[in-house]
Write a protein that holds these residues in place. Structure first.
Motif, mmCIF file in Angstrom:
data_model
loop_
_atom_site.group_PDB
_atom_site.id
_atom_site.type_symbol
_atom_site.label_atom_id
_atom_site.label_comp_id
_atom_site.label_asym_id
_atom_site.label_seq_id
_atom_site.Cartn_x
_atom_site.Cartn_y
_atom_site.Cartn_z
ATOM 1 N N PHE A 1 -11.040 39.585 18.491
ATOM 2 C CA PHE A 1 -11.491 38.466 19.319
ATOM 3 C C PHE A 1 -12.219 39.039 20.526
ATOM 4 O O PHE A 1 -11.624 39.384 21.544
ATOM 5 C CB PHE A 1 -10.275 37.635 19.764
ATOM 6 C CG PHE A 1 -10.626 36.406 20.564
ATOM 7 C CD1 PHE A 1 -11.209 35.301 19.959
ATOM 8 C CD2 PHE A 1 -10.366 36.349 21.925
ATOM 9 C CE1 PHE A 1 -11.528 34.158 20.702
ATOM 10 C CE2 PHE A 1 -10.671 35.209 22.673
ATOM 11 C CZ PHE A 1 -11.256 34.114 22.054
ATOM 12 N N ARG B 1 -7.220 26.264 25.926
ATOM 13 C CA ARG B 1 -6.916 26.234 24.499
ATOM 14 C C ARG B 1 -6.278 24.897 24.164
ATOM 15 O O ARG B 1 -5.295 24.493 24.794
ATOM 16 C CB ARG B 1 -5.950 27.380 24.192
ATOM 17 C CG ARG B 1 -5.698 27.530 22.726
ATOM 18 C CD ARG B 1 -4.799 28.706 22.435
ATOM 19 N NE ARG B 1 -4.482 28.662 21.008
ATOM 20 C CZ ARG B 1 -3.526 29.347 20.431
ATOM 21 N NH1 ARG B 1 -2.765 30.152 21.157
ATOM 22 N NH2 ARG B 1 -3.314 29.246 19.144
ATOM 23 N N ILE C 1 -18.253 27.845 23.638
ATOM 24 C CA ILE C 1 -17.163 28.366 22.817
ATOM 25 C C ILE C 1 -17.268 29.888 22.749
ATOM 26 O O ILE C 1 -18.182 30.433 22.144
ATOM 27 C CB ILE C 1 -17.184 27.740 21.406
ATOM 28 C CG1 ILE C 1 -16.890 26.237 21.526
ATOM 29 C CG2 ILE C 1 -16.144 28.418 20.514
ATOM 30 C CD1 ILE C 1 -16.993 25.475 20.229
ATOM 31 N N HIS C 2 -16.341 30.532 23.444
ATOM 32 C CA HIS C 2 -16.228 31.987 23.401
ATOM 33 C C HIS C 2 -14.946 32.332 22.687
ATOM 34 O O HIS C 2 -13.894 32.265 23.290
ATOM 35 C CB HIS C 2 -16.183 32.591 24.807
ATOM 36 C CG HIS C 2 -17.357 32.273 25.650
ATOM 37 N ND1 HIS C 2 -17.283 31.491 26.783
ATOM 38 C CD2 HIS C 2 -18.655 32.615 25.517
ATOM 39 C CE1 HIS C 2 -18.477 31.395 27.330
ATOM 40 N NE2 HIS C 2 -19.334 32.055 26.585
ATOM 41 N N TYR C 3 -14.928 32.616 21.376
ATOM 42 C CA TYR C 3 -16.070 32.804 20.487
ATOM 43 C C TYR C 3 -15.813 31.964 19.248
ATOM 44 O O TYR C 3 -14.657 31.743 18.900
ATOM 45 C CB TYR C 3 -16.248 34.293 20.163
ATOM 46 C CG TYR C 3 -16.559 35.066 21.441
ATOM 47 C CD1 TYR C 3 -17.865 35.132 21.925
ATOM 48 C CD2 TYR C 3 -15.545 35.647 22.180
ATOM 49 C CE1 TYR C 3 -18.145 35.812 23.113
ATOM 50 C CE2 TYR C 3 -15.834 36.314 23.373
ATOM 51 C CZ TYR C 3 -17.135 36.381 23.822
ATOM 52 O OH TYR C 3 -17.410 37.006 25.016
ATOM 53 N N PRO C 4 -16.831 31.536 18.525
ATOM 54 C CA PRO C 4 -16.629 30.605 17.411
ATOM 55 C C PRO C 4 -16.013 31.249 16.156
ATOM 56 O O PRO C 4 -15.540 30.532 15.280
ATOM 57 C CB PRO C 4 -18.040 30.096 17.115
ATOM 58 C CG PRO C 4 -18.953 31.143 17.663
ATOM 59 C CD PRO C 4 -18.240 31.780 18.810
ATOM 60 N N ALA C 5 -16.000 32.563 16.062
ATOM 61 C CA ALA C 5 -15.361 33.234 14.919
ATOM 62 C C ALA C 5 -14.887 34.608 15.364
ATOM 63 O O ALA C 5 -15.480 35.217 16.258
ATOM 64 C CB ALA C 5 -16.344 33.377 13.752
ATOM 65 N N PRO C 6 -13.795 35.110 14.754
ATOM 66 C CA PRO C 6 -13.405 36.493 15.038
ATOM 67 C C PRO C 6 -14.379 37.443 14.340
ATOM 68 O O PRO C 6 -15.053 37.055 13.385
ATOM 69 C CB PRO C 6 -12.003 36.592 14.439
ATOM 70 C CG PRO C 6 -11.924 35.521 13.413
ATOM 71 C CD PRO C 6 -12.916 34.457 13.769
ATOM 72 N N ALA D 1 -6.255 35.898 16.515
ATOM 73 C CA ALA D 1 -7.707 35.871 16.701
ATOM 74 C C ALA D 1 -8.316 34.703 15.923
ATOM 75 O O ALA D 1 -9.180 33.980 16.435
ATOM 76 C CB ALA D 1 -8.332 37.196 16.246
ATOM 77 N N GLU D 2 -7.835 34.486 14.705
ATOM 78 C CA GLU D 2 -8.370 33.398 13.877
ATOM 79 C C GLU D 2 -8.038 32.035 14.481
ATOM 80 O O GLU D 2 -8.888 31.146 14.543
ATOM 81 C CB GLU D 2 -7.849 33.519 12.441
ATOM 82 C CG GLU D 2 -8.497 34.699 11.718
ATOM 83 C CD GLU D 2 -7.886 34.994 10.343
ATOM 84 O OE1 GLU D 2 -7.113 34.156 9.828
ATOM 85 O OE2 GLU D 2 -8.188 36.075 9.797
ATOM 86 N N THR E 1 -10.149 31.128 17.797
ATOM 87 C CA THR E 1 -11.550 30.734 17.644
ATOM 88 C C THR E 1 -11.696 29.256 17.292
ATOM 89 O O THR E 1 -12.750 28.678 17.507
ATOM 90 C CB THR E 1 -12.256 31.583 16.568
ATOM 91 O OG1 THR E 1 -11.515 31.472 15.345
ATOM 92 C CG2 THR E 1 -12.327 33.035 16.992
ATOM 93 N N LYS E 2 -10.612 28.638 16.795
ATOM 94 C CA LYS E 2 -10.671 27.205 16.464
ATOM 95 C C LYS E 2 -10.283 26.333 17.647
ATOM 96 O O LYS E 2 -10.472 25.122 17.622
ATOM 97 C CB LYS E 2 -9.725 26.900 15.291
ATOM 98 C CG LYS E 2 -10.129 27.617 14.001
ATOM 99 C CD LYS E 2 -9.311 27.070 12.829
ATOM 100 C CE LYS E 2 -9.727 27.719 11.524
ATOM 101 N NZ LYS E 2 -9.135 29.087 11.383
#
Ligand SMILES: *Cc1c(COP(=O)(O)O)cnc(C)c1O
Length: 381
Positions: A83, A294, A314-319, A339-340, A343-344
């Protein structure tokens, strides 16, 4: 209009000083490694407490120069959090080395020492590549858990690097960013806490020989005289113009950090009971590069903010292990569940030193209303 990061307000405040700093460089004409670069490097040593500060062309290059100075390349493994911004892993992969993704902690968003331990052990036992380095990231401005991470680094003979692109000016209970790892990389990208008007970065270290190597590497591997070469280097210097701009901005940097802290406090008191707000480890000071909340209703809150003119990001949209180009690199054997999940659910709110009390109140009420509306919809439905 509310800005996510307001560079114009800062420019209005510094006004004439930045114009004069630029004009001075145009007059003396030493555009590469001019006197302002040295002055800035001395000021950065003072700010961080590091023995050596070497400026370069970007935060990404700062990481690259550290990796090059330590001869990290093909066959070497560098442990990084999954992340983070892409550049942390990019510098490693560009040199042919292998980024090994580690999970982060849910409370600080920073590298999880337990996941790191797992990853190092797995990698040491199974190969095929050699563990060489850890790059911890100070996510959103809060220093990582260097006490725990450096114990793992020392126990496994790994070099410890801090990616402090977001955390210049921050502190942990023992010391300032710039001295918390063997090497520290920072960035002067315009929207970072200390940003210039283009790209820029710096490396901090206490090790004299390595500082000399990095100084050579950033100027084509230059040897003792101008047209001699001691090693294969790159071209990565900070423009004198950018150094002059940063020197002007440094005069108000402490005050800007304080103003960011006040914004963070107001957000926390307004939102702390409604969503998960950032938590600082006791004794730690953040530089508040971002204020990232969050909530499982992230997309709903983002839409409500958009509607009411409150910019978010959005920091960050995907790991990283799920991003293009990075999917084939190894991950902690226990997986990267935090991390997963982050990102959501993460959403960064407007954060800069010049948010007015009214604007801060509008951010808080917009986010709160969106979360309350959701609660009502759930209880009715
Ligand atoms: C911004 C950033 C970088 C890269 O800095 P640049 O100056 O844009 O190259 C690296 N790591 C992190 C965590 C960042 O936020």
């Amino acid at each position: 209009m509310m800005s996510f990061v307001d560079l114009q307000a800062q420019r209005t405040r510094l006004g004439a000083e930045i114009d004069k700093a630029i004009a001075d460089v145009l007059t003396h004409g030493q555009f590469i490694l001019g006197p302002e670069v040295q002055q800035l490097e001395s000021a950065l040593q003072g700010l961080s407490g590091a023995n050596h500060a070497l400026t370069c062309a970007s935060g990404t290059d700062a990481l690259t120069l550290i990796l090059m100075a330590q001869n990290v390349g093909v066959g070497d493994v560098v442990f990084v959090p999954a992340f983070t911004f892409i550049a942390t892993a990019e510098a490693i992969a560009q040199l042919g080395a292998t980024p090994f993704f580690v999970d982060v902690r849910a409370d600080t968003f920073n590298m999880d020492p337990e996941s790191l331990s797992e990853a190092v052990e797995h990698c040491s036992q199974n190969g095929p590549d050699t563990p060489r380095m850890i790059i911890a990231v100070d996510m959103f401005g809060q220093p990582a858990d260097y006490a725990s991470i450096s114990a793992i680094a020392n126990g496994n003979n790994l070099i410890l690097v801090a990616d402090a692109a977001q955390s210049l000016g921050a502190k942990n209970p023992d010391a300032s960013v710039g001295t918390l790892a063997d090497y520290t990389a920072t960035s002067f990208y315009p929207s970072k806490p200390l940003g210039c008007y283009g790209d820029g970065g710096a490396v901090f270290t206490d090790q004299k020989t390595m500082a000399e190597t990095i100084s050579s590497l950033r100027s084509h591997g230059q040897g003792k005289t101008k047209y001699s070469s001691a090693r294969v280097g790159i071209n990565s210097r900070l423009d004198t113009l950018q150094a002059a701009i940063l020197l002007a901005k440094l005069t108000i940097f402490d005050n800007e950090l304080e103003l960011r802290r006040v914004v963070a406090e107001n957000y926390e008191s307004g939102l702390g009971n409604h969503c998960i707000v950032p938590r600082l480890t006791p004794g730690t000071e953040s530089s508040w590069a971002q204020y990232t909340i969050r909530t499982p209703h992230r997309d709903l809150v983002a839409a409500a903010c958009r509607e009411r003119g409150v910019p978010t990001a959005i920091h960050y949209p995907a790991p990283l292990h799920l991003m293009g180009g990075y999917g084939d690199f190894p991950c902690c054997p226990d997986g990267l569940p935090v991390a997963e999940a982050l990102t959501k659910e993460v959403l960064s709110l407007p954060m800069h030193p010049y948010l007015t009390p009214d604007q801060q109140a509008r951010v808080v009420s917009t986010v709160k209303d969106a979360l309350n509306l959701h609660e009502k919809a759930v209880s009715v439905g």
